[in-house]
Design a protein around this motif. Sequence first.
Motif, mmCIF file in Angstrom:
data_model
loop_
_atom_site.group_PDB
_atom_site.id
_atom_site.type_symbol
_atom_site.label_atom_id
_atom_site.label_comp_id
_atom_site.label_asym_id
_atom_site.label_seq_id
_atom_site.Cartn_x
_atom_site.Cartn_y
_atom_site.Cartn_z
ATOM 1 N N ASN A 99 0.846 -1.199 0.000
ATOM 2 C CA ASN A 99 0.000 0.000 0.000
ATOM 3 C C ASN A 99 0.879 1.246 0.000
ATOM 4 O OD1 ASN A 99 -2.093 1.802 0.208
ATOM 5 N ND2 ASN A 99 -2.409 1.469 2.396
ATOM 6 N N ALA A 108 -11.394 2.159 -3.223
ATOM 7 C CA ALA A 108 -10.353 1.869 -4.209
ATOM 8 C C ALA A 108 -9.946 0.403 -4.293
ATOM 9 C CB ALA A 108 -9.116 2.713 -3.892
ATOM 10 N N TYR A 109 -9.851 -0.288 -3.155
ATOM 11 C CA TYR A 109 -9.293 -1.637 -3.156
ATOM 12 C C TYR A 109 -10.349 -2.744 -3.211
ATOM 13 C CZ TYR A 109 -5.030 0.803 -1.789
ATOM 14 O OH TYR A 109 -3.952 1.651 -1.749
ATOM 15 N N LEU A 168 -11.428 -4.210 -6.447
ATOM 16 C CA LEU A 168 -10.358 -4.895 -7.192
ATOM 17 C C LEU A 168 -9.878 -6.162 -6.495
ATOM 18 C CD1 LEU A 168 -8.242 -1.727 -8.132
ATOM 19 C CD2 LEU A 168 -9.876 -2.942 -9.578
ATOM 20 N N SER A 214 -2.962 -4.375 -10.595
ATOM 21 C CA SER A 214 -4.015 -3.350 -10.600
ATOM 22 C C SER A 214 -4.120 -2.686 -9.234
ATOM 23 C CB SER A 214 -5.359 -3.982 -10.980
ATOM 24 O OG SER A 214 -5.299 -4.569 -12.259
ATOM 25 N N LEU A 215 -4.018 -3.487 -8.177
ATOM 26 C CA LEU A 215 -4.051 -2.942 -6.817
ATOM 27 C C LEU A 215 -2.845 -2.045 -6.573
ATOM 28 C CD1 LEU A 215 -5.172 -6.106 -4.835
ATOM 29 C CD2 LEU A 215 -6.405 -3.944 -4.901
ATOM 30 N N THR A 244 -3.292 1.217 -8.339
ATOM 31 C CA THR A 244 -4.302 1.988 -7.617
ATOM 32 C C THR A 244 -3.706 2.641 -6.372
ATOM 33 O OG1 THR A 244 -6.044 0.501 -8.387
ATOM 34 C CG2 THR A 244 -6.549 1.872 -6.477
ATOM 35 N N GLY A 280 -1.769 5.566 -7.378
ATOM 36 C CA GLY A 280 -2.680 6.637 -7.760
ATOM 37 C C GLY A 280 -3.263 7.363 -6.551
ATOM 38 N N ILE A 281 -3.635 6.600 -5.507
ATOM 39 C CA ILE A 281 -4.155 7.216 -4.282
ATOM 40 C C ILE A 281 -3.085 8.081 -3.634
ATOM 41 C CG2 ILE A 281 -5.005 6.744 -1.951
ATOM 42 C CD1 ILE A 281 -6.240 4.187 -3.072
#
Length: 298
Positions: free
Chosen positions: A38, A85-86, A89, A96-97, A100, A103-104
């Motif tokens: 993360n 967001a997660y 997905l 992809s995670l 993302t 991006g966050i």
Amino acid sequence: MDVLTFFQQMVNGFSLGSMYALIAIGYTMVYGVLRLINFAHGDIMMVGAFLGYTFMEVFQLPFTLSILLAVVVSSLLGIFMDKIAYKPLREAPKISLLITAIGISFFLENAFTVFAGGVPRAFPVPSYMENVINVANITFSISSITVPLVTLVLLLGILYVLYKTKYGMAIRALSFDIKTVNLMGIDANLIISIVFALGSALAAVGGLFWAINYPSVEPMMGVLVGLKAFAAAVVGGIGSVTGAVIGGFIIGFTEVVVIAFFPELGGYKDAFAFVFLILVLLFKPTGIMGEDLEKSRF
């Protein structure tokens, strides 16, 4: 360097390592459950520090209440981030995670730059946190003592939750197989939300202590600190809570002590964490506590 200076630097390293450890625990818990790095976690630390600043400076709330509110709101932000967001997905490829999460991270940094400005703001540190205690000619500030103590208490609290509660049992089960846990009647999404809430709360605490010890807040403050905390999690063995704390202390000590021995390398202090990470991965790719993670996580 004399013995007194060495012990003084050890105190500084212990305090710095504690802050890395608090943030690293969040990285390792989310990875242990979702196999997700993360990368927005460091920015949660920044959000926690900004919330503390806002509650104290704008709303004029007491220091303790501001800290508690900042931690609670950061936890809610972690849950919201997972839901928005997660969660959609869960079945998507891991890349992809990861994209993302990046991006966050960019979104939070730029949002706070737009609304708060990119200029660092002085964090309102209570005067008693700056008091200095002298023991055998070694100086301790109240904050440098508080950070390791809080880290120890929170570590024990996290371990208690993981090993002595039903939710902790569910978290450990989830780290092995989400689908099987769902078949057993456990709400996997609820457990994942709890993990994000705990990790975000610890990141906020780390961010608040960082703002207290280096009294300023700005939107990019979580980028490098978050990367070092990630390095600490990997060094300790990502997926191991205890390993994350050990890795945090190692990175903190390395950064402080090496500069104490070689002051001329002060301009390269941020590189030491990643050099140590490379050395550990060369000789023990799973990290210090990562050997048996496939048998027992956390």
